[in-house]
Design an enzyme around this catalytic site. Structure first.
Site, PDB file in Angstrom:
ATOM      1  N   LYS A  49       0.794  -1.344  -0.087  1.00 47.60           N
ATOM      2  CA  LYS A  49      -0.127  -0.130  -0.585  1.00 47.60           C
ATOM      3  C   LYS A  49       0.792   1.018  -0.116  1.00 47.60           C
ATOM      4  CE  LYS A  49      -4.349  -1.857  -0.145  1.00 47.60           C
ATOM      5  NZ  LYS A  49      -4.955  -2.072  -0.852  1.00 47.60           N
ATOM      6  N   GLU A  71      -9.995   6.150   2.536  1.00 46.63           N
ATOM      7  CA  GLU A  71     -10.973   4.101   3.662  1.00 46.63           C
ATOM      8  C   GLU A  71      -9.794   3.240   4.061  1.00 46.63           C
ATOM      9  OE1 GLU A  71      -9.996   4.692   0.263  1.00 46.63           O
ATOM     10  OE2 GLU A  71      -8.929   2.840   0.344  1.00 46.63           O
ATOM     11  N   SER A 118       1.518  -9.766  -0.873  1.00 49.62           N
ATOM     12  CA  SER A 118       1.682  -8.255  -1.178  1.00 49.62           C
ATOM     13  C   SER A 118       1.582  -7.468   0.211  1.00 49.62           C
ATOM     14  CB  SER A 118      -0.227  -8.035  -1.260  1.00 49.62           C
ATOM     15  OG  SER A 118      -1.153  -8.829  -1.069  1.00 49.62           O
TER      16      SER A 118
END
Lengths: 265, 398
Positions: free
Chosen positions: B90, B112, B374
């Site tokens: 991220k 969010e 990830s």
């Protein structure tokens, strides 16, 4: 001429502005919806906006969000909604506008949904998440059914864009009064008044209405005095419906609407 | 296959900008500013410096020898995004967008978050770049990812617990959009996945493409198969996009939850229909009436009824295959990777691992699979523990 257009020309000749009253169909109940509509009509509302619930109403504040969830929980579906619309239409000739979100129409197909809506007695549509850039298929389908398409503009909409949106608009143009969602407002901002005046100067083809956060006589009076052709009241109606016993609902809505309507004359 | 910048914000039928009019000027401003910095070398240099020195790029590509041996087939490589600062991919996107926000003169950032990884990565980027962060997170997610809530707060972000709707990622996005509509002039909305109105899907894809670009450099030859998990689809599009023109087989893995034959999954590509949500046209989990359905996944980060529009396009173009993995299979993969390699994967990433394990054994030993890992799984150990208590079958494997 569409019912909405007729209504505005009738009001013009009487030198009145339009009171547009919103409720969420099926909330708090189906029978409350019908009682409230009788109150709205008797109280002098000029146009009624019927909310169809969507699971993710991003343009709505807490009051209408709650009403939307409540309506879905009460089992409001497309078929049931239009059955109620037909019933309302059989009782009154008042212009009826359907407000919901794009996905509800898209899922059924614009053509099919709009045809059903027209047959049930709906005169215009409001989709707060239908941007002008994405509206081609929607506009084609609406035109075919002679359905009015009421687009929203905001106080920050630039002139070129405003003209583009006004061109696609029929019935009236809906100016959002605030930066925000439905229902939340403390006072009338100067920026809203300025935006309304400049929108009125720019847009000549359709009347301009103001909505979001308008809840009392004072607000209605103010917007009418600065040039609004229509004033839209929503969350305030829903709050009344939540707080009034069913036996008194029609009367309470009638009195509230009458007071508001008085300010548009 | 050339995609590039989507014309009118659309990937074929998908994408677009279905937004309330109040956001139109903000979206236009964002698009103009983004397209300007997209080819700006100074911006790229600044971002690359942060990615290298702050986030820890490039991430290694690791040949998982023990796992490969256990499965007995194609070589399995892991792209180690779990080693990045914050523990997930991220940060690639939050640094990029926070730098953009700064250039645009915005001081207040909203975001969010589902599992909390994007929220944490936003809070980190904002702390580092001296921006104010407010994070929307569904109440259900704040409960199942309590640690991440506290991490965000420690980093100086304000966390809003969202109690509307299903109280998960979808509702966090609704609430963030409502905030943006209300504070449109002062606020930058830092969306964390490749979803939302144009230009977000493009922007997130661009910032995440560093994953696929590194894979291309790190592999001596193009891998036979590339796999990544898909919720909104940011790590997946970042992995896939640079390889879209290659011969690699590309597979995206959605959350199959309790199975695609139940209503408890989050697999709009495998089992959804076309619709409009959160400003985009894409595949959605919805009922026949067009109401968005509540989804289920063991991993909060994949618990979302929509998916990035570019994935919908790649599915329809048949360039990428999308498959689903169930919660049970995820836990198995989680345990196997943990035991064989000493790597605790995020439950999101474990979806991709599970599918790699399924197909590796059918492939030749000379072939290779790259799986994007990830994120790391520290945030999920409570959930795994809970799951194992309820499911004796898996407990035996410990």
């Amino acid at each position: 001429m569409s019912r909405i257009k007729e209504k505005f020309s009738e009001l013009k000749s009487k030198k009145e502005k339009a009171l547009v009253s919103y409720i969420m169909v099926g909330y708090p109940s189906e029978s409350a919806t019908l009682s409230a509509i009788r109150g709205l009509v008797k109280g002098g509302a000029d146009i009624i906006e019927l909310g169809f619930p969507f699971s993710d109403p991003i343009a709505d504040g807490p009051v209408i969000q709650k009403a939307s969830t409540g309506s879905l929980n009460n089992g409001i579906k497309i078929e049931k909604f239009f059955k109620l619309v037909k019933k309302i239409r059989s009782e009154t000739n008042i212009p009826l506008i359907l407000m919901t979100y794009t996905n509800i129409l898209y899922k059924q197909g614009y053509q099919k949904f709009i045809k059903t809506a027209k047959n049930a007695g709906i005169d215009g549509l409001i989709l707060p998440d239908m941007a002008i850039e994405e509206s081609k298929g929607y506009l084609l389908a609406a035109k075919k059914q002679k359905m009015d398409t009421i687009f929203l503009v905001s106080p920050n909409t630039q002139k070129n864009r405003l003209l583009k949106i006004a061109k696609a608009t029929s019935g009236f143009l809906y100016m959002v009064a605030v930066f925000g969602t439905t229902g939340i407002q403390t006072k009338i901002h100067q920026y809203t008044i300025d935006a309304l005046k400049s929108t009125k100067r720019t847009v000549k083809n359709v009347p301009v209405g103001v909505g979001f956060g308008i809840s009392n006589e004072k607000d209605v009076k103010k917007y009418v005095s600065v040039g609004a052709d229509a004033v839209i009241v929503g969350s305030a109606n829903i709050k009344i419906m939540e707080n009034t016993p069913k036996s008194k609902l029609e009367g309470t809505v009638f009195r509230f609407t009458k007071k508001l309507k008085h300010q548009t004359k | 296959m050339k995609i590039g910048i989507p014309k009118d914000g659309r990937f074929g039928d998908f994408g677009g900008k279905y937004i309330p009019e109040t956001l139109a000027p903000a979206i236009e401003d964002l698009e103009n500013n983004y397209l300007k910095i997209r080819n700006d070398l100074t911006f790229k240099k600044e971002l690359n410096k942060f990615l290298a020195e702050y986030a820890g790029r490039p991430t290694p590509l690791y040949l998982a020898k023990n796992l490969t041996k256990k499965i007995g087939g194609a070589k399995i490589y892991l792209k180690r995004e779990d080693l990045l600062h914050g523990g997930a991919h991220k940060i690639n996107n939050t640094l990029g967008q926070a730098l953009l926000a700064k250039r645009m003169g915005k001081k207040r950032i909203i975001a969010e978050t589902g599992a909390g990884q994007h929220g944490v990565a936003t809070a980190m980027a904002c702390a580092c770049l001296d921006l104010k962060a407010e994070i929307y997170m569904g109440y259900v997610d704040t409960e199942r990812q309590k640690q991440n809530v506290f991490r965000m707060e420690l980093l100086g972000a304000k966390v809003h617990s969202v109690k509307s709707g299903s109280q998960t990622l979808k509702d966090a996005i609704n609430e963030a959009m409502r905030d943006w509509i209300t504070n449109v002039n002062s606020t930058y909305y830092l969306l964390g996945s490749a979803v939302g109105p144009h230009p977000y899907p493009l922007m997130v894809r661009d910032f995440q493409s560093v994953i696929g670009n590194e894979i291309k450099k790190q592999m001596k030859k193009i891998p036979d198969t590339v796999i990544a998990c898909v919720g909104g689809g940011s790590n997946a599009i970042g992995t896939f996009y640079p390889l879209i023109d290659s011969k690699a087989e590309i597979i995206g893995i959605e959350a199959g939850g309790k199975g695609l034959n139940t209503l408890h999954h989050s697999a709009p590509l495998a089992a959804g229909t076309k619709g409009v949500l959160h400003g985009m046209m894409t595949y959605l989990m919805q009922d026949a009436q067009g109401q968005i359905q509540e989804t289920h996944s063991i991993s909060a980060g994949l618990d979302y009824p929509g998916v990035g529009p570019e994935h919908s396009y790649l599915k329809d173009k048949k360039r990428v295959k999308y498959k689903a993995i169930t919660d049970d299979e995820v836990i198995d993969a989680f345990l196997i990777l943990t035991r064989t390699e000493g790597i605790i994967p995020a439950l999101e990433s474990a979806h991709a691992i599970a599918y790699a394990m399924k197909i590796a054994k059918k492939m030749k030993k000379t072939q290779s699979i790259v799986v994007t890992l990830s994120g790391r799984g520290d945030k999920d150990i409570g959930i795994v523990q809970e799951y194992m208590k309820k499911n004796v079958k898996n407990k035996r494997k410990i």
